[in-house]
Design a protein around this motif. Structure first.
Motif, PDB file in Angstrom:
ATOM      1  N   LEU A  31      56.242  13.302  -9.113  1.00  0.00           N
ATOM      2  CA  LEU A  31      55.296  12.570  -8.174  1.00  0.00           C
ATOM      3  C   LEU A  31      55.388  13.356  -6.976  1.00  0.00           C
ATOM      4  CD1 LEU A  31      55.818   8.850  -8.639  1.00  0.00           C
ATOM      5  CD2 LEU A  31      54.080  10.443  -9.620  1.00  0.00           C
ATOM      6  N   ARG A  50      53.105   9.984  -4.267  1.00  0.00           N
ATOM      7  CA  ARG A  50      51.858   9.558  -4.412  1.00  0.00           C
ATOM      8  C   ARG A  50      51.832   9.453  -6.154  1.00  0.00           C
ATOM      9  NH1 ARG A  50      47.411   8.980  -2.359  1.00  0.00           N
ATOM     10  NH2 ARG A  50      48.118   9.735  -0.272  1.00  0.00           N
ATOM     11  N   ILE A  51      51.155   8.601  -6.548  1.00  0.00           N
ATOM     12  CA  ILE A  51      51.050   8.439  -8.286  1.00  0.00           C
ATOM     13  C   ILE A  51      49.859   9.265  -8.749  1.00  0.00           C
ATOM     14  CG2 ILE A  51      50.788   6.929  -9.993  1.00  0.00           C
ATOM     15  CD1 ILE A  51      52.542   5.049  -8.572  1.00  0.00           C
ATOM     16  N   ASN A  52      48.923   8.996  -7.748  1.00  0.00           N
ATOM     17  CA  ASN A  52      47.436   9.568  -7.916  1.00  0.00           C
ATOM     18  C   ASN A  52      46.702   9.478  -6.395  1.00  0.00           C
ATOM     19  OD1 ASN A  52      46.025   6.968  -7.594  1.00  0.00           O
ATOM     20  ND2 ASN A  52      46.610   6.787  -9.744  1.00  0.00           N
TER      21      ASN A  52
END
Length: 142
Positions: A31, A50-52
């Motif tokens: 990540l 941040r995951i996405n």
């Protein structure tokens, strides 16, 4: 037209060392860290990964809990167990994550098959812990 679909914005994890946690999530989980330098310089109360593009994990230092009285009793949630957070990845990302975790000596569970989740039955899944004991599940559907 505005998309009014609810989305998960962030999850707050209580951690002992946010910078070390960000490093773990970057190196072992893949990540992208966010605001780590600002946190280390004392310019931000916590850092994140941040995951996405829409979802982050906030890595909040335990001493911050006493200032988190957003609702009565909220400060006592620091360290209160959430069973786990599940990350859904494509098949190659799933395999890469498991390999990175194993290379870094992070214990992982056996593989599970066909466990039910938000998108139906996942082909494979497994569990692991971060350095603070937070439990994560990784899965893929394809």
């Amino acid at each position: 037209m505005t998309d009014s679909t609810p989305r998960l914005d962030h999850v707050v994890l209580w951690v002992r060392d946010p910078v070390a946690s960000a490093s773990f999530f970057e190196k072992a989980v893949g990540l992208r860290p966010w605001r780590v330098a600002e946190y280390a310089e004392g310019k931000a109360p916590f850092c994140s990964v941040r995951i996405n593009e829409e979802t982050i994990l906030d890595l909040a230092p335990l001493p911050l809990a006493e200032r988190m009285e957003v609702v009565p009793g909220a400060a006592a949630s620091a360290g209160h167990p959430v069973h786990h957070v599940c990350l859904s990845l494509p098949r190659d990302g799933f395999d890469a994550l498991r390999s990175r975790l194993e290379e870094q000596g992070v214990p992982v569970s056996d593989l599970s098959h066909d466990s039910l989740g938000a998108r139906g039955k996942a082909k494979r899944s497994f569990y692991f812990r971060d350095p603070d004991g937070n439990v994560f599940e990784a899965r893929h559907y394809d």
